[in-house]
Write an enzyme that holds these catalytic residues in place. Structure first.
Site, mmCIF file in Angstrom:
data_model
loop_
_atom_site.group_PDB
_atom_site.id
_atom_site.type_symbol
_atom_site.label_atom_id
_atom_site.label_comp_id
_atom_site.label_asym_id
_atom_site.label_seq_id
_atom_site.Cartn_x
_atom_site.Cartn_y
_atom_site.Cartn_z
ATOM 1 N N LYS A 1 0.725 -1.213 0.060
ATOM 2 C CA LYS A 1 -0.029 0.036 -0.040
ATOM 3 C C LYS A 1 0.967 1.106 0.175
ATOM 4 O O LYS A 1 1.993 1.162 0.234
ATOM 5 C CB LYS A 1 -1.057 -0.100 1.121
ATOM 6 C CG LYS A 1 -0.411 0.076 2.677
ATOM 7 C CD LYS A 1 -1.156 0.324 3.781
ATOM 8 C CE LYS A 1 -0.547 0.292 5.262
ATOM 9 N NZ LYS A 1 -1.578 0.494 6.092
ATOM 10 N N ARG B 1 -11.362 0.967 14.424
ATOM 11 C CA ARG B 1 -11.295 1.441 13.304
ATOM 12 C C ARG B 1 -12.146 0.896 12.135
ATOM 13 O O ARG B 1 -13.008 1.651 11.607
ATOM 14 C CB ARG B 1 -9.796 1.514 12.609
ATOM 15 C CG ARG B 1 -9.521 2.382 11.449
ATOM 16 C CD ARG B 1 -7.965 2.146 11.068
ATOM 17 N NE ARG B 1 -7.549 1.245 10.959
ATOM 18 C CZ ARG B 1 -6.028 0.715 10.708
ATOM 19 N NH1 ARG B 1 -5.359 1.681 10.592
ATOM 20 N NH2 ARG B 1 -5.796 -0.293 10.474
ATOM 21 N N HIS C 1 -6.445 -6.753 13.396
ATOM 22 C CA HIS C 1 -5.291 -5.829 13.193
ATOM 23 C C HIS C 1 -4.504 -5.504 14.702
ATOM 24 O O HIS C 1 -5.756 -4.991 15.385
ATOM 25 C CB HIS C 1 -5.395 -4.607 12.382
ATOM 26 C CG HIS C 1 -4.140 -3.608 12.164
ATOM 27 N ND1 HIS C 1 -3.207 -4.321 11.346
ATOM 28 C CD2 HIS C 1 -3.823 -2.508 12.545
ATOM 29 C CE1 HIS C 1 -1.943 -3.440 11.316
ATOM 30 N NE2 HIS C 1 -2.436 -2.130 12.000
ATOM 31 N N ARG D 1 0.478 -10.405 7.498
ATOM 32 C CA ARG D 1 0.684 -9.447 6.618
ATOM 33 C C ARG D 1 1.930 -8.398 6.804
ATOM 34 O O ARG D 1 1.794 -8.035 8.152
ATOM 35 C CB ARG D 1 -0.738 -8.397 6.475
ATOM 36 C CG ARG D 1 -1.961 -9.103 6.251
ATOM 37 C CD ARG D 1 -3.104 -8.422 6.520
ATOM 38 N NE ARG D 1 -3.121 -7.510 7.626
ATOM 39 C CZ ARG D 1 -3.516 -7.901 8.878
ATOM 40 N NH1 ARG D 1 -4.133 -9.078 9.045
ATOM 41 N NH2 ARG D 1 -3.551 -7.165 10.152
ATOM 42 N N TYR E 1 15.501 31.805 3.887
ATOM 43 C CA TYR E 1 14.273 32.698 4.125
ATOM 44 C C TYR E 1 14.588 33.125 5.761
ATOM 45 O O TYR E 1 14.830 32.228 6.404
ATOM 46 C CB TYR E 1 13.083 31.898 3.945
ATOM 47 C CG TYR E 1 12.981 31.433 2.264
ATOM 48 C CD1 TYR E 1 12.657 32.901 1.433
ATOM 49 C CD2 TYR E 1 12.829 30.644 1.932
ATOM 50 C CE1 TYR E 1 12.358 32.719 0.158
ATOM 51 C CE2 TYR E 1 12.453 30.113 0.504
ATOM 52 C CZ TYR E 1 12.147 31.376 -0.348
ATOM 53 O OH TYR E 1 12.074 30.979 -1.523
ATOM 54 N N CYS F 1 14.111 25.016 2.104
ATOM 55 C CA CYS F 1 13.140 25.514 1.032
ATOM 56 C C CYS F 1 12.347 24.651 0.330
ATOM 57 O O CYS F 1 12.628 23.341 0.570
ATOM 58 C CB CYS F 1 14.244 26.294 0.075
ATOM 59 S SG CYS F 1 15.216 27.296 0.508
ATOM 60 N N MET F 2 11.571 24.796 -0.556
ATOM 61 C CA MET F 2 10.689 24.195 -1.209
ATOM 62 C C MET F 2 11.484 23.011 -2.073
ATOM 63 O O MET F 2 11.210 21.941 -1.965
ATOM 64 C CB MET F 2 9.606 24.705 -2.283
ATOM 65 C CG MET F 2 8.603 23.728 -2.762
ATOM 66 S SD MET F 2 7.548 24.454 -3.683
ATOM 67 C CE MET F 2 6.339 25.216 -2.591
ATOM 68 N N ASP F 3 12.497 23.485 -2.746
ATOM 69 C CA ASP F 3 13.222 22.783 -3.890
ATOM 70 C C ASP F 3 14.643 22.482 -3.358
ATOM 71 O O ASP F 3 15.519 22.101 -4.088
ATOM 72 C CB ASP F 3 13.014 23.426 -5.088
ATOM 73 C CG ASP F 3 11.598 23.729 -5.195
ATOM 74 O OD1 ASP F 3 10.868 22.832 -5.378
ATOM 75 O OD2 ASP F 3 11.536 24.998 -5.730
#
Length: 382
Positions: A39, A138, A168, A219, A265, A311-313
């Site tokens: 998953k 759940r 589970h 599992r 920043y 930073c983002m990148d």
């Protein structure tokens, strides 16, 4: 599939380590069906790549969280059995039938609604696994009479096959009595209802630490990828897992700062003396989150702190003066004894390997290596 990529940041996926973990865990429970949990795109490592590799090496059952994920595996050519562990909408039952997917039933009303939506477009059966609630609260039910009624509804409908029953574990990664109580509760249910082909409650922690001899399937998720669910499990289990990933980035720029100059920043970091700062092409959009400021990466054997805001990148790190553009940085190292191990990497932001793995953005290309396997997959340029 595209092997092209134009930024020097990679998630290295060691498929043979994953295969090793499958063999090691399987050897502890040789009489149980190994259900490989793929998953969340195999916890960020690429579900179709992992599933194909394992299918060729003996795994015949996979599990995902959603029907979408199951259909995606089918579209990528996975022909083995697939179980959806989450709950699908009853009105989507025909999609599960079309793609030959096993699904989870959480209660009698769900079974009745799903039956009502079955049409004659696909004259096939669908496999049902009943979810028992032993403490997670759940999904599923703990009412034995309801479970018996569900089994009756399934068995008397020609399009449904009662294939499995499962629960589970909430706390198998902890040193407490909860797991024994939950396994006992599940065993009690099993003793009072018709037994299907597959009976399963053990997740990774449950399989590494408990026998569960009344079950015939397990599992395995996080430990398939080489990570123990907790330090307790690692200290308790005798199984030697091999972590499956490295995360690397090559230095893209180098700046020589004078005392008093700042970085990134908000100018939150200011050099107290002459310093060398390297920029790495990875940021919070890649899953290297802002909270990682202050953590360390390895460059040329040196432990280099992340300085300034992520930073983002991109991210900046304080490095020795001899570091140059093109030098490789390890942000995650599959060596479990490394300061960049997944456990240390995760602990820094007070999270767990599960989250750290799934945070790694699909815009980072995956470099796969294994037996007779060597390629890069770039989701952005697919």
């Amino acid at each position: 599939m595209s092997e092209r990529y134009y930024r020097d940041t990679l998630v290295h996926v060691d498929l043979e380590s994953i295969h090793h973990n499958y063999k090691m865990i399987g050897s502890k429970h040789p009489d149980k069906t190994f259900i490989a949990v793929v998953k969340a795109d195999s916890y960020g490592l690429g579900s179709d790549k992992v599933a194909h590799y394992l299918s060729e090496r003996g795994v015949g059952y996979f599990a995902v969280a959603t029907l979408d994920e199951a259909i995606d595996l089918r579209m990528h050519g996975i022909k083995d059995k697939i179980l959806v562990l989450g709950i699908i909408r009853p009105e989507d039952i025909n999609k599960a039938i079309q793609h030959r997917i096993a699904i989870t039933a959480q209660g009698i009303e769900w079974v009745k609604e799903a039956k009502a939506h079955v049409d004659d477009k696909y004259e096939k059966e669908v496999w049902i696994h009943i979810k028992v609630n032993t403490g997670m609260n759940r999904y599923g039910t703990k009412n034995i009479e309801e479970i018996k009624e569900m089994i009756e509804e399934i068995n008397t409908f020609e399009r449904f096959i009662y294939e499995g029953i499962f629960s589970h574990l909430t706390s198998a990664d902890m040193d407490n009595e909860s797991t024994e109580m939950e396994m006992s509760a599940f065993k009690n249910v099993i003793g009072q209802v018709e037994t299907p082909e597959y009976v399963h409650i053990q997740n990774s922690a449950g399989a590494l630490c408990y026998d569960g001899d009344f079950c015939n399937a397990m599992r395995i998720g996080i430990s398939l990828y080489g990570y123990y669910p907790s330090p307790f499990v690692e200290s308790t289990s005798s199984i030697d897992l091999k972590p499956a990933i490295d995360l690397t980035a090559k230095v893209a720029a180098v700046h020589n700062l004078k005392s008093g100059e700042s970085v990134s920043y908000g100018r939150t970091y200011t050099a107290e003396s002459d310093e060398t700062i390297a920029t790495l092409p990875i940021g919070y959009a890649d899953g290297f989150i802002r909270a990682r400021t202050g953590s360390k990466v390895e460059i040329n054997g040196h432990q280099c702190p992340v300085v300034g805001r992520v930073c983002m990148d991109s991210v900046m790190v304080k490095v020795p003066a001899d570091v140059k553009v093109g030098d490789e940085a390890y942000l995650i190292n599959k060596n479990p004894d490394s300061p960049q191990s997944m456990d240390i990497y995760s602990d820094y932001t007070e999270t767990i390997p599960y989250e750290s793995l799934t945070l790694l953005s699909k815009r980072i290309p995956r470099y796969y290596q294994g037996e007779d396997v060597h390629f890069v997959y770039n989701e952005v340029l697919k």
